[in-house]
Scaffold this motif. Structure first.
Motif, PDB file in Angstrom:
ATOM      1  N   THR A 282       5.327  -1.565   4.287  1.00 53.70           N
ATOM      2  CA  THR A 282       4.073  -1.088   3.661  1.00 53.70           C
ATOM      3  C   THR A 282       3.342  -2.243   2.985  1.00 53.70           C
ATOM      4  N   SER A 283       3.190  -3.329   3.744  1.00 59.11           N
ATOM      5  CA  SER A 283       2.565  -4.516   3.164  1.00 59.11           C
ATOM      6  C   SER A 283       1.404  -5.007   4.019  1.00 59.11           C
ATOM      7  N   PHE A 284       0.540  -5.750   3.385  1.00 61.54           N
ATOM      8  CA  PHE A 284      -0.613  -6.362   4.052  1.00 61.54           C
ATOM      9  C   PHE A 284      -0.921  -7.646   3.284  1.00 61.54           C
ATOM     10  N   HIS A 285      -0.008  -8.598   3.364  1.00 61.70           N
ATOM     11  CA  HIS A 285      -0.145  -9.840   2.604  1.00 61.70           C
ATOM     12  C   HIS A 285      -1.174 -10.777   3.238  1.00 61.70           C
ATOM     13  N   LEU A 286      -1.890 -11.477   2.395  1.00 59.30           N
ATOM     14  CA  LEU A 286      -2.935 -12.406   2.830  1.00 59.30           C
ATOM     15  C   LEU A 286      -2.385 -13.826   2.786  1.00 59.30           C
ATOM     16  N   THR A 287      -2.621 -14.594   3.831  1.00 57.66           N
ATOM     17  CA  THR A 287      -2.124 -15.963   3.864  1.00 57.66           C
ATOM     18  C   THR A 287      -3.186 -16.914   4.370  1.00 57.66           C
ATOM     19  N   LYS A 288      -2.990 -18.184   3.991  1.00 55.62           N
ATOM     20  CA  LYS A 288      -3.803 -19.272   4.516  1.00 55.62           C
ATOM     21  C   LYS A 288      -2.912 -20.495   4.533  1.00 55.62           C
ATOM     22  N   PRO A 289      -2.823 -21.204   5.653  1.00 53.59           N
ATOM     23  CA  PRO A 289      -1.862 -22.300   5.761  1.00 53.59           C
ATOM     24  C   PRO A 289      -2.105 -23.432   4.766  1.00 53.59           C
ATOM     25  N   SER A 290      -3.370 -23.719   4.485  1.00 52.94           N
ATOM     26  CA  SER A 290      -3.679 -24.878   3.665  1.00 52.94           C
ATOM     27  C   SER A 290      -4.840 -24.551   2.724  1.00 52.94           C
ATOM     28  N   ALA A 291      -4.557 -24.538   1.439  1.00 50.93           N
ATOM     29  CA  ALA A 291      -5.572 -24.154   0.458  1.00 50.93           C
ATOM     30  C   ALA A 291      -6.601 -25.264   0.250  1.00 50.93           C
ATOM     31  N   HIS A 292      -7.843 -24.830   0.062  1.00 46.58           N
ATOM     32  CA  HIS A 292      -8.929 -25.729  -0.311  1.00 46.58           C
ATOM     33  C   HIS A 292      -9.399 -25.384  -1.703  1.00 46.58           C
ATOM     34  N   MET A 293     -10.002 -26.343  -2.363  1.00 47.71           N
ATOM     35  CA  MET A 293     -10.520 -26.083  -3.710  1.00 47.71           C
ATOM     36  C   MET A 293     -11.519 -24.920  -3.685  1.00 47.71           C
ATOM     37  N   SER A 294     -12.259 -24.801  -2.604  1.00 50.96           N
ATOM     38  CA  SER A 294     -13.272 -23.751  -2.505  1.00 50.96           C
ATOM     39  C   SER A 294     -12.679 -22.354  -2.380  1.00 50.96           C
ATOM     40  N   ASP A 295     -11.362 -22.276  -2.197  1.00 48.76           N
ATOM     41  CA  ASP A 295     -10.721 -20.958  -2.097  1.00 48.76           C
ATOM     42  C   ASP A 295     -10.478 -20.311  -3.460  1.00 48.76           C
ATOM     43  N   ALA A 296     -10.686 -21.070  -4.515  1.00 51.22           N
ATOM     44  CA  ALA A 296     -10.464 -20.527  -5.858  1.00 51.22           C
ATOM     45  C   ALA A 296     -11.423 -19.368  -6.101  1.00 51.22           C
TER      46      ALA A 296
ATOM     47  N   TYR B   5       0.830  -1.200   0.000  1.00 48.15           N
ATOM     48  CA  TYR B   5       0.000   0.000   0.000  1.00 48.15           C
ATOM     49  C   TYR B   5       0.860   1.244   0.000  1.00 48.15           C
ATOM     50  N   SER B   6       0.225   2.320  -0.373  1.00 49.18           N
ATOM     51  CA  SER B   6       0.811   3.649  -0.270  1.00 49.18           C
ATOM     52  C   SER B   6      -0.237   4.544   0.360  1.00 49.18           C
ATOM     53  N   SER B   7       0.149   5.187   1.460  1.00 48.77           N
ATOM     54  CA  SER B   7      -0.835   6.011   2.147  1.00 48.77           C
ATOM     55  C   SER B   7      -0.142   7.133   2.893  1.00 48.77           C
ATOM     56  N   SER B   8      -0.718   8.304   2.827  1.00 49.54           N
ATOM     57  CA  SER B   8      -0.152   9.470   3.512  1.00 49.54           C
ATOM     58  C   SER B   8      -0.648   9.565   4.952  1.00 49.54           C
ATOM     59  N   VAL B   9      -1.615   8.736   5.286  1.00 47.61           N
ATOM     60  CA  VAL B   9      -2.143   8.693   6.647  1.00 47.61           C
ATOM     61  C   VAL B   9      -2.132   7.234   7.089  1.00 47.61           C
ATOM     62  N   PRO B  10      -2.247   6.976   8.392  1.00 47.10           N
ATOM     63  CA  PRO B  10      -2.318   5.573   8.814  1.00 47.10           C
ATOM     64  C   PRO B  10      -3.407   4.847   8.036  1.00 47.10           C
ATOM     65  N   PRO B  11      -3.040   3.755   7.379  1.00 50.60           N
ATOM     66  CA  PRO B  11      -4.005   3.117   6.476  1.00 50.60           C
ATOM     67  C   PRO B  11      -4.965   2.192   7.184  1.00 50.60           C
ATOM     68  N   TYR B  12      -6.170   2.130   6.648  1.00 53.61           N
ATOM     69  CA  TYR B  12      -7.094   1.067   7.016  1.00 53.61           C
ATOM     70  C   TYR B  12      -7.170   0.153   5.801  1.00 53.61           C
ATOM     71  N   LEU B  13      -6.869  -1.106   5.991  1.00 50.08           N
ATOM     72  CA  LEU B  13      -6.672  -2.037   4.884  1.00 50.08           C
ATOM     73  C   LEU B  13      -7.663  -3.186   4.945  1.00 50.08           C
ATOM     74  N   PHE B  14      -8.050  -3.657   3.790  1.00 47.56           N
ATOM     75  CA  PHE B  14      -9.084  -4.678   3.678  1.00 47.56           C
ATOM     76  C   PHE B  14      -8.681  -5.716   2.640  1.00 47.56           C
ATOM     77  N   TRP B  15      -9.145  -6.928   2.837  1.00 44.54           N
ATOM     78  CA  TRP B  15      -9.121  -7.953   1.818  1.00 44.54           C
ATOM     79  C   TRP B  15     -10.554  -8.414   1.581  1.00 44.54           C
ATOM     80  N   TYR B  16     -10.912  -8.431   0.279  1.00 43.27           N
ATOM     81  CA  TYR B  16     -12.214  -8.935  -0.129  1.00 43.27           C
ATOM     82  C   TYR B  16     -12.000 -10.109  -1.073  1.00 43.27           C
ATOM     83  N   VAL B  17     -12.976 -11.021  -1.106  1.00 43.41           N
ATOM     84  CA  VAL B  17     -12.955 -12.142  -2.036  1.00 43.41           C
ATOM     85  C   VAL B  17     -14.182 -12.027  -2.943  1.00 43.41           C
TER      86      VAL B  17
END
Lengths: 113, 117
Positions: free
Chosen positions: A72-86, A25-37
């Protein structure tokens, strides 16, 4: 102005493998960050968000993300992928006082057997 | 709480025709947003309302586009004289937020697909 960059438009993992989707991210103020699927032909569903407090945020479906100010990162992780995560995953940052979201270009996650 | 509802879900129209989309936000949400999403891209902000007042419009919202939220509840997005470049998914979203509050969750509807032929 605030913005997000998602590295990798397509990510493919095997079922059971670690999922890592990158967002910077790039932000001039403290960022509020989101992940959507987003599943095919559907709207967006919130996975998780970071506002203040704990930098490791847990979301739905076993996903989590860590806010790293120094990187400046907000990486998304999941330990074990499921087919339904596609699906398509979008990182977003709040901009301005209207709380409107600025989205990245998205990462399509493919999960293979 | 039935979620954000949009209709129609799909619309195919001929170039030059007018189309209107409706959005019913989550009840009691005072903020309502419209976004546009084209294939392979993230959603792009178009406009937002706080109650019935339209407080911000993106430069993406040309004069052929108009949005209303007459009673501070449902909203409509009208596109006049549609062009092929208008083909996209139009997403509505809502949130409950006091003025200036950031970090509140924005909830999205299922979207309305527009195809202009």
């Amino acid at each position: 102005a605030q913005s997000v960059t998602q590295l990798g438009s397509h990510v493919s993992v095997s079922e059971g493998a670690l999922v890592l989707l990158r967002c910077n991210y790039s932000s001039s103020v403290p960022p509020y960050l989101f992940w959507y699927v987003q599943y095919p032909n559907q709207g967006l569903q919130l996975l998780l968000k970071y506002t203040t407090g704990a930098t490791l945020v847990k979301g739905i479906n076993g996903f989590e993300a860590e806010f790293k100010k120094s990187e400046t990162s907000f990486h998304l992780t999941k330990p074990s992928a499921h087919m339904s995560d596609a699906a398509e995953y979008f990182c977003a940052v709040h901009t301005g006082t209207a709380s409107k979201l600025t989205f990245g270009t998205g990462t399509r996650l493919q999960v293979t057997l | 709480d039935t979620g954000v509802s949009q209709n129609p879900r799909h619309k195919i129209t001929k170039r030059g025709q007018n189309v209107t989309f409706r959005c019913d936000p989550i009840s009691e949400h005072n903020r309502l947003y419209w976004y546009r999403q084209t294939l392979g891209q993230g959603p792009e902000f178009l406009t937002y309302f706080q109650n019935e007042a339209q407080l911000e419009k993106s430069r993406l919202l040309s004069d052929r586009f108009s949005a209303e939220r007459p009673k501070g509840s449902f909203s409509t997005l009208e596109i006049q004289r549609t062009e092929q470049g208008d083909s996209a998914m139009y997403l509505c979203a809502s949130s409950s937020a006091s003025s200036g509050a950031r970090g509140n969750t924005i909830y999205f509807g299922e979207g309305s697909w527009l195809t202009v032929v």
